[in-house]
Design an enzyme around this catalytic site. Structure first.
Site, PDB file in Angstrom:
ATOM      1  N   ASP A 140      41.212  25.724  35.175  1.00 57.94           N
ATOM      2  CA  ASP A 140      40.652  24.966  36.293  1.00 57.94           C
ATOM      3  C   ASP A 140      39.154  24.734  36.128  1.00 57.94           C
ATOM      4  O   ASP A 140      38.514  25.310  35.231  1.00 57.94           O
ATOM      5  CB  ASP A 140      40.949  25.664  37.635  1.00 57.94           C
ATOM      6  CG  ASP A 140      40.669  27.169  37.603  1.00 57.94           C
ATOM      7  OD1 ASP A 140      40.046  27.651  36.642  1.00 57.94           O
ATOM      8  OD2 ASP A 140      41.064  27.858  38.553  1.00 57.94           O
TER       9      ASP A 140
ATOM     10  N   HIS B 193      46.498  33.171  45.295  1.00 55.34           N
ATOM     11  CA  HIS B 193      46.495  31.968  44.461  1.00 55.34           C
ATOM     12  C   HIS B 193      46.376  32.309  42.977  1.00 55.34           C
ATOM     13  O   HIS B 193      45.877  33.366  42.610  1.00 55.34           O
ATOM     14  CB  HIS B 193      45.419  30.962  44.903  1.00 55.34           C
ATOM     15  CG  HIS B 193      44.005  31.286  44.532  1.00 55.34           C
ATOM     16  ND1 HIS B 193      42.949  31.069  45.385  1.00 55.34           N
ATOM     17  CD2 HIS B 193      43.444  31.780  43.405  1.00 55.34           C
ATOM     18  CE1 HIS B 193      41.824  31.407  44.783  1.00 55.34           C
ATOM     19  NE2 HIS B 193      42.090  31.846  43.585  1.00 55.34           N
TER      20      HIS B 193
ATOM     21  N   ASN C 154      44.046  35.539  48.252  1.00 56.55           N
ATOM     22  CA  ASN C 154      45.135  34.948  49.063  1.00 56.55           C
ATOM     23  C   ASN C 154      46.396  34.701  48.235  1.00 56.55           C
ATOM     24  O   ASN C 154      47.295  33.998  48.673  1.00 56.55           O
ATOM     25  CB  ASN C 154      44.664  33.642  49.721  1.00 56.55           C
ATOM     26  CG  ASN C 154      44.240  32.589  48.706  1.00 56.55           C
ATOM     27  OD1 ASN C 154      44.395  32.788  47.504  1.00 56.55           O
ATOM     28  ND2 ASN C 154      43.706  31.477  49.178  1.00 56.55           N
TER      29      ASN C 154
ATOM     30  N   GLU D 120      46.232  26.910  45.814  1.00 60.96           N
ATOM     31  CA  GLU D 120      46.089  27.629  47.074  1.00 60.96           C
ATOM     32  C   GLU D 120      47.440  27.749  47.783  1.00 60.96           C
ATOM     33  O   GLU D 120      48.382  27.021  47.454  1.00 60.96           O
ATOM     34  CB  GLU D 120      45.114  26.862  47.983  1.00 60.96           C
ATOM     35  CG  GLU D 120      43.713  26.709  47.399  1.00 60.96           C
ATOM     36  CD  GLU D 120      42.897  27.996  47.415  1.00 60.96           C
ATOM     37  OE1 GLU D 120      43.474  29.086  47.411  1.00 60.96           O
ATOM     38  OE2 GLU D 120      41.659  27.891  47.441  1.00 60.96           O
TER      39      GLU D 120
HETATM   40  C1  GLP Z   1      38.988  31.745  41.243  1.00 62.62           C
HETATM   41  C2  GLP Z   1      39.711  31.207  40.023  1.00 62.62           C
HETATM   42  C3  GLP Z   1      40.955  32.005  39.706  1.00 62.62           C
HETATM   43  C4  GLP Z   1      40.653  33.490  39.730  1.00 62.62           C
HETATM   44  C5  GLP Z   1      40.139  33.879  41.103  1.00 62.62           C
HETATM   45  C6  GLP Z   1      39.836  35.355  41.215  1.00 62.62           C
HETATM   46  O1  GLP Z   1      39.491  31.254  42.417  1.00 62.62           O
HETATM   47  N1  GLP Z   1      40.062  29.848  40.158  1.00 62.62           N
HETATM   48  O2  GLP Z   1      41.464  31.605  38.443  1.00 62.62           O
HETATM   49  O3  GLP Z   1      41.795  34.214  39.398  1.00 62.62           O
HETATM   50  O4  GLP Z   1      38.959  33.159  41.342  1.00 62.62           O
HETATM   51  O5  GLP Z   1      38.537  35.626  40.756  1.00 62.62           O
HETATM   52  P1  GLP Z   1      37.967  37.055  40.444  1.00 62.62           P
HETATM   53  O6  GLP Z   1      38.591  37.451  39.142  1.00 62.62           O
HETATM   54  O7  GLP Z   1      36.492  36.877  40.305  1.00 62.62           O
HETATM   55  O8  GLP Z   1      38.366  37.945  41.550  1.00 62.62           O
END
Ligand code: GLP
Length: 256
Positions: free
Chosen positions: A67, A138, A136, A143
């Protein structure tokens, strides 16, 4: 779905890096699906160490990231392209042209999303997809409510996701409202998938992903439909799981 519960985030990162390195060694021209966020940082550090100390060779590896924020150019320090260059690509012998991150500045975003899907197909599909998980539930930026059959597309970010990610920006106003993300349907076409989660803040999401019903309201639960997923957590993120899970995977040798 295989679940492995480690004591520490360092052990999780080492295991994930070993699993990725197995794929790279068995199939030097492999296609890796990569993730951003703080969760995979330790895995990337370990892969860099393996490259520098053990000669792990990325010269033929192709990557596709999950992404990117819409509106952030690749040289913005919060863009996911910047993150990947900074945390991994600049430190291993991967060819820059073999690394793909969606372009958040594309003029025609829907067309760019279609091209991204085509590029993944042309590369032969993803051999191993690395994932984190949002608070959440995702995955990537799919989402809650995302179609479980969704493909790469633009997506409006949830307020919860924007708040979670605001720690990286000066103010909430600077946090992008939209992103380009691979779809759930895209992600679950990968041959193998590793999902990493650590800290108590991910315990609810891990529980819905692993033991909840398969529902668009917890997009990561779609992984239950995939035959080769390994979820690696620490004790804190596993805190709401009811099952009893081992601290080692059943198999370490990967690759097609
Ligand atoms: C973002 C990314 C996800 C990731 C999530 C969790 O939303 N798009 O790919 O898994 O954050 O991030 P973190 O690893 O910093 O908790």
């Amino acid at each position: 779905m295989e679940v492995v519960v480690k004591e520490t985030a360092e052990q999780m990162s080492r295991l994930a890096a070993e699993m990725i390195a197995d794929v790279v060694r068995n199939k030097p021209r492999c296609v890796l699906g990569l993730a951003t966020g703080s969760t995979p940082e330790g895995t990337y550090e370990e892969l860099i160490r393996m490259h520098k100390e053990d000669g792990l060779d990325f010269s033929q590896v192709v990557t596709f990231n999950l992404d990117e924020y819409v509106g952030l150019p690749g040289n913005h320090d919060q863009s996911y392209r910047y993150f990947m260059n900074d945390r991994l690509f600049d430190h291993v012998n991967i060819r820059p042209e073999n690394t793909h991150v969606p372009d958040g500045m594309a003029d025609d975003i829907p067309a760019h999303c279609r091209e991204y899907e085509e590029m993944i197909d042309q590369a032969g599909g993803i051999d191993l997809q690395l994932l984190g998980i949002g608070g959440n539930g995702h995955i990537a930026f799919n989402e809650p409510g995302s179609s479980l059959a969704s493909r790469t597309r633009p997506k409006t970010l949830d307020e919860k996701t924007r708040q979670d990610n605001s720690r990286f920006f000066q103010s909430m106003d600077e946090v992008p409202k939209y992103a380009i993300t691979m779809g759930i349907g895209t992600i679950i076409e990968a041959e193998r998938i590793i999902l990493l989660a650590y800290k108590e803040s991910k315990a609810r999401a891990v529980s819905c992903c692993v033991e909840g019903p398969v529902t668009a309201m917890c997009p990561s639960s779609a992984l239950q439909l995939h035959p080769a997923v390994t979820v690696i957590t620490d004790k804190a993120a596993a805190g709401k799981l009811k099952g009893d899970y081992p601290d080692e995977p059943r198999r370490l040798i990967l690759g097609r």
